[in-house]
Design an enzyme around this catalytic site. Structure first.
Site, mmCIF file in Angstrom:
data_model
loop_
_atom_site.group_PDB
_atom_site.id
_atom_site.type_symbol
_atom_site.label_atom_id
_atom_site.label_comp_id
_atom_site.label_asym_id
_atom_site.label_seq_id
_atom_site.Cartn_x
_atom_site.Cartn_y
_atom_site.Cartn_z
ATOM 1 N N ASP A 1 77.652 -0.568 -59.859
ATOM 2 C CA ASP A 1 78.236 0.527 -60.613
ATOM 3 C C ASP A 1 77.132 1.499 -61.041
ATOM 4 O OD1 ASP A 1 80.547 1.642 -62.198
ATOM 5 O OD2 ASP A 1 79.208 1.162 -63.862
ATOM 6 N N GLU B 1 77.460 2.554 -55.807
ATOM 7 C CA GLU B 1 78.229 3.715 -56.241
ATOM 8 C C GLU B 1 77.168 4.783 -56.480
ATOM 9 O OE1 GLU B 1 81.684 4.781 -59.469
ATOM 10 O OE2 GLU B 1 79.875 3.818 -60.225
#
Length: 670
Positions: free
Chosen positions: A340, A376
């Site tokens: 993330d 990401e």
């Protein structure tokens, strides 16, 4: 076990610092533990606090850890058994001894952070003892019978990812035993595993399963951080997804899930959050790291939007991250990770860098460098959008693919050339760095945003249930409601929406790169227009299997099966003039003018190889005729009627907003 039986054992060699956290010395459960805690320079000493909450009152026994080497305080404890619960206190100097802290290396936790009983109690200097308001760490038994299990190491070009929240997947699944629904064991239950196998996915990407904490604001609203992007324990599987209890059994249950999924040929990828923690912004709560070393873990400026970006330039923070990753690979057999806000982890003093300490450490690690790594590739800081910048062997979430394919079917595509670029693997982003098409993880929907069903049923977000006045969540949905906002009984609109869903999902399956489907999309799950359901632990998020569109599920399985059957659809090589041709609906090669014409509609992709395939796309609002290359063709997939097969030659009529895949039964001439 009486706390009086626990003693601190003198170390024979105080210069040999044990591994951080709690570890058995000798056989697990033999009662001798080493305890080592990373601390800051402001701390004089640390206490291991053995806590028993089984009686009417909580009993706490504090044991001073006697040794220190640099910024690690440690000792050996005799007489502690598996299942014992504990916390850590810092003492001396400027440490706040009133704060009971979570061991950042704990393998399991039990209980939750209580924000409401004494607001502000968790902040440093509040003068309130937080012991009764904190979860406790659990001493676990690391033994597990793995048998011959190991990481599956499936090639990237054979990988089909299924992004899934552990609880959402089975909470309402009628064929999973009720006591297992919403748990690790439920995800590995034969009923759900059979669904995954029939669908054809090869890897589950689990939304965060690290033990997380719900934000204080959400607790006040009666909501939770359902997605789990608020980590408290980087080595602990969240006990909220365990059917086995929260006193350490969740570790065994998680490992059992991995083993069973591996037996079914399915890899396990973890969505991990190392860019920030659950302690809140500057001046936030001291739950773990902030109490151990307030200045040593976080960095300025914040680039995550959470106020506490973990500073991986600091050795302690980098070590914790790497130790956590190695634990999940070595001890829990996971097959890879999705990171993330990955650029936040790769920042030096001068911004994002491919030479950052984190990337260098991962690439040099003999264990971590062999598993699947997905970034990401953006954070919210200056220079934070880094799609295409991660070095091999990383793959990256490709939001440009998402936006382009949504525009193709739901909006106004500006250029068919952009569509071809994304369907061909986004070579402009990755090929120049000598990376393969599988560097692009393609998706049309993910946990963050509208589901595919909602992309075809809502023009706007509907997030009122989140308690923020519908201000949260993006307004850039690139969706189309097909004429009516939300639910309708109009059969024409329902048919169009079903076709649109198939268009989006088929395009994903047919594109070069790694396809990622979000759980529930295969059965047309709706979140009622909520595009930020992070705090909705209810029917908005739980997949409603009773209302599943099983025709669509069979269609998605057919599309994935087509991809699996024909290597031309999943090649690791970039497309070129020998392997592919892009054609206009009239059968002629695409011209530069047509590629760039914002009003152009319709496109054909011919794939050449041992098997000739033709993908026909009519993204326009009217029926269109396509002139196919000479040869005999069989319809392998179509979105206007997913179950109809036919032989075609010459000219093919596609209704508006539809897609078709043809397979040559005799050699084609293109």
């Amino acid at each position: 076990m009486s706390s009086a039986a626990v003693t601190v054992v003198p170390a024979s060699r105080t210069d040999l610092v044990p591994a951080l956290g709690v570890a058995w010395v000798g056989a697990p459960g033999a009662s001798l533990l080493s305890v080592a805690i990373p601390v800051g320079a402001h701390v004089v000493s640390a206490e291991f606090c053995l806590i028993d909450r089984t009686g009417e009152t909580s009993m706490e026994t504090r044991l001073l850890l006697p040794n220190r080497h640099g910024n690690v305080i440690w000792g050996y404890l005799e007489g502690i058994s598996v299942g014992a619960t504990y916390g850590i206190r810092m003492t001396g100097g400027t440490a706040d001894t009133n704060k009971l802290l979570v061991d950042p290396y704990a393998k399991a936790l039990t209980g939750e952070v209580d924000w409401l009983r004494a607001p502000g109690a968790h902040r440093l200097g509040s003068g309130v003892d937080s012991s009764a308001l904190m979860p406790l760490c659990v001493v676990t038994d690391p033994r597990f019978d793995w048998g011959s299990d190991a990481q599956l190491k499936r090639p990237w070009n054979e990988t089909v990812v299924y992004e899934v929240h552990v609880k959402n997947a089975t909470k309402l699944h009628p064929d999973v035993p009720e006591h297992l629904r919403g748990t690790y064991a439920g995800l590995a239950n034969p009923a759900f595993v059979a669904h995954l196998q029939q669908l054809g996915v090869t890897a589950v990407e689990l939304l965060p399963i690290h033990q997380h904490v719900d934000e204080e604001r959400l607790a006040g609203l009666g909501l939770t951080n359902h997605w789990g992007y608020n980590t408290l324990g980087f080595l602990a599987p969240d006990h909220r997804y365990s059917a086995s209890g929260s006193t350490g059994q969740q570790v065994t249950e998680f490992k059992g899930m991995v083993k069973l999924l591996h037996e079914a040929g399915i890899e396990v990828l973890l969505d991990v959050v190392y860019n920030h923690t659950g302690e809140g912004g500057w001046g936030g709560s001291a739950l773990s790291l902030r109490g151990l070393n307030p200045e040593g873990w976080y960095r300025e400026p914040d680039v995550t939007g959470c106020g506490n970006t973990l500073d991986l330039r600091q050795p302690a923070a980098l070590k914790l991250t790497l130790d956590s990753l190695r634990y999940w690979v070595a001890e829990c057999h996971v097959d890879g990770f999705r990171f993330d806000l990955a650029p936040a982890m790769c920042r030096t003093d001068f911004g994002f860098s491919q030479s950052s300490a984190f990337l260098a450490a991962v690439h040099a690690d003999p264990l971590l460098s062999t598993v699947k790594l997905i970034s990401e590739p953006w954070d919210i800081g200056v220079g934070g959008y880094q799609l295409g910048s991660f070095p091999a062997p990383w793959s990256e979430w490709n939001d440009r693919y998402r936006d382009t394919i949504r525009d193709l079917w739901c909006g106004n595509i500006h250029s068919l050339g952009e569509v071809a670029e994304r369907m061909a693997g986004s070579s402009g982003l990755f090929a120049g760095a000598h990376r393969a098409p599988w560097a692009s993880v393609n998706f049309v929907a993910a946990h963050d945003g509208m589901t595919t069903a909602d992309l075809c049923a809502y023009n706007s977000k509907h997030n009122d249930a989140n308690g923020e006045g519908n201000r949260d969540g993006t307004d850039n949905n690139r969706s189309w409601n097909c004429g009516v906002e939300g639910p309708t009984t109009d059969p024409k609109i329902l048919a169009l929406r079903a076709r649109q869903r198939r268009n989006l999902l088929a395009t994903l399956a047919l594109s070069r790169g790694v396809p990622m489907f979000v759980a529930g999309d295969e059965v047309a799950h709706s979140q009622q227009g909520n595009n930020n359901a992070y705090c909705q632990d209810n029917e908005i998020s739980w997949i409603n299997w009773a209302a599943a569109d099983w025709d669509q599920c069979r269609f998605v399985a057919d599309a994935i099966r087509l991809r699996t059957q024909y290597p031309e659809l999943r090649s690791s090589a970039w497309m070129n003039d020998d392997s592919s041709s892009w054609l206009a609906p009239d059968g002629t090669p695409m011209s530069p003018a047509r590629w760039n014409d914002p009003g152009a509609v319709g496109l054909m992709l011919a794939l050449h190889g041992p098997q000739e395939l033709l993908v026909l796309i009519n993204n326009g609002p009217q029926p269109a005729q396509f002139v196919v290359p000479p040869g005999n063709w069989t319809v392998a997939l179509r979105t206007d009627d997913a179950h109809t097969e036919a032989d075609v030659s010459g000219k093919v009529q596609l209704i508006e907003k539809s897609l078709m895949v043809l397979v040559a039964t005799t050699p084609a001439v293109v």
